[in-house]
Write an enzyme that holds these catalytic residues in place. Sequence first.
Site, PDB file in Angstrom:
ATOM      1  N   TRP A 102       1.096  -1.217  -0.515  1.00 54.72           N
ATOM      2  CA  TRP A 102       0.239   0.078  -0.197  1.00 54.72           C
ATOM      3  C   TRP A 102       0.891   0.900  -0.082  1.00 54.72           C
ATOM      4  O   TRP A 102       0.592   2.271  -0.449  1.00 54.72           O
ATOM      5  CB  TRP A 102      -0.835  -0.039   1.274  1.00 54.72           C
ATOM      6  N   ASP A 171      -2.598   6.371   6.210  1.00 54.61           N
ATOM      7  CA  ASP A 171      -3.100   6.007   5.402  1.00 54.61           C
ATOM      8  C   ASP A 171      -3.803   4.829   6.357  1.00 54.61           C
ATOM      9  O   ASP A 171      -2.727   3.696   7.238  1.00 54.61           O
ATOM     10  CB  ASP A 171      -2.459   5.277   4.254  1.00 54.61           C
ATOM     11  N   LYS A 195     -12.991  -1.729   6.126  1.00 53.42           N
ATOM     12  CA  LYS A 195     -12.453  -2.869   7.235  1.00 53.42           C
ATOM     13  C   LYS A 195     -12.892  -3.042   8.565  1.00 53.42           C
ATOM     14  O   LYS A 195     -13.287  -3.290   8.937  1.00 53.42           O
ATOM     15  CB  LYS A 195     -10.980  -2.708   7.576  1.00 53.42           C
TER      16      LYS A 195
HETATM   17  N1  PMP Z   1      -5.050   1.497   1.754  1.00 57.31           N
HETATM   18  C1  PMP Z   1      -4.481   0.656   2.514  1.00 57.31           C
HETATM   19  C2  PMP Z   1      -3.718  -0.163   4.071  1.00 57.31           C
HETATM   20  C3  PMP Z   1      -5.489  -0.338   2.289  1.00 57.31           C
HETATM   21  O1  PMP Z   1      -5.582  -1.671   3.620  1.00 57.31           O
HETATM   22  C4  PMP Z   1      -6.359  -1.164   0.740  1.00 57.31           C
HETATM   23  C5  PMP Z   1      -7.547  -1.612   0.698  1.00 57.31           C
HETATM   24  N2  PMP Z   1      -6.805  -3.151   1.111  1.00 57.31           N
HETATM   25  C6  PMP Z   1      -6.120   0.285   0.502  1.00 57.31           C
HETATM   26  C7  PMP Z   1      -5.499   1.363   0.947  1.00 57.31           C
HETATM   27  C8  PMP Z   1      -7.127   1.258  -0.801  1.00 57.31           C
HETATM   28  O2  PMP Z   1      -7.836   0.838  -0.866  1.00 57.31           O
HETATM   29  P1  PMP Z   1      -9.188   1.127  -0.799  1.00 57.31           P
HETATM   30  O3  PMP Z   1     -10.020  -0.148  -1.671  1.00 57.31           O
HETATM   31  O4  PMP Z   1     -10.479   1.832   0.220  1.00 57.31           O
HETATM   32  O5  PMP Z   1      -9.182   2.461  -2.545  1.00 57.31           O
END
Ligand code: PMP
Length: 359
Positions: A102, A171, A195
């Site tokens: 991420w 994040d 989540k």
């Molecule tokens: N950052 C993290 C730490 C994540 O776990 C996720 C999704 N699993 C995201 C960003 C991306 O999120 P989204 O699908 O809401 O764009």
Amino acid sequence: MSRAFNFCAGPAALPQAVLERAQQELVDFRGSGLSLMEMSHRSDEVVAMATKAEQDLRDLMSVPDNYKVLFLQGGASTQFAMVPLNLASIHGQADYVNTGQWSIKAIKEAGKYCNVNVVATGEDNRFTSVPAFESWSVSGNADYLHYTPNETIGGVEFDFIPEVETDLVVDLSSTILSRPLDVSRFGLIYAGAQKNIGPAGITVVIVREDLLGKAMPATPTMLDYKVHGDNDSMYNTPPTFAWYLSGLVFEWLKEQGGVAAMAKLNKAKADKLYQYIDGSGFYTNPVAVNNRSWMNVPFTLAEDALDKAFLQEAGQRQLLNLKGHRTVGGMRASLYNAVPMEAVDALIEFMQDFVKRRG
Ligand code: PMP
């Protein structure tokens, strides 16, 4: 009705009480004669729902008054662009810590809008720990420093908040509301909802007010935090139903004793599972002990060839979504707030039984 135990990394388990309440209120929202989904976002009912959800989140996280709480769209992935567009306009320079997949996505996106300095990377040890703070090379003129407190795929979590001159941006998608956090240490916090907050479709941003109004001139209106702040997150039509469900989760969290109670439970759940994995002689988690995530527990079996049978048998026992991320394989058990201790107990019992029969 028998509900399964859901270990999905996201969209993740929701509290059953929340789902049942939403079901009761679905067709006729609190005596209005309409479903909430059919109402104007400017109606008294929806504005009251939205205001209460924001206040409950503020209470749960003790958000200081000089922070805006925004309910946006586009997921955490849109924040990867929105953060630099809004915050990197002064020096055009941002610091990022790379702790896994991420972080990498955030870094790549930010590179379109500013100079990115990767201050530290966990790549050398295959992202199994957070690089020691002493090894970071921060720039002198960064507009902010971004990191991912919990890497959802690798199951790697920070055990400290860095002390730097510039504003911290995090994040918090997979760890928000899992324990108390001092919001005042951060310039901006963002999290996709699916989540620990609610269903997919809404993104929470908590931003210190003095950081608003500095977006780069080419920033699209919908990606300008100030526009959303000035309009109480209703500049355009917000995802009202996702907002409402998130509000029900906040109410549920308050009833459970808030984030302090969640922290106790989450730590106990994670400790129990890691302890079993470490002592099993069959399952392995590669992450440095002090960086092990409370929320996402990846593990491998002694033989990859057994993965399929493991998942199939787990499914037969209503233990669902244990497959690891498609890029890493193996297993991953996500233990968010709505996953009860009974789910962890049932999982460990199954894992023990599987070793006896197949190990
Ligand atoms: N950052 C993290 C730490 C994540 O776990 C996720 C999704 N699993 C995201 C960003 C991306 O999120 P989204 O699908 O809401 O764009």
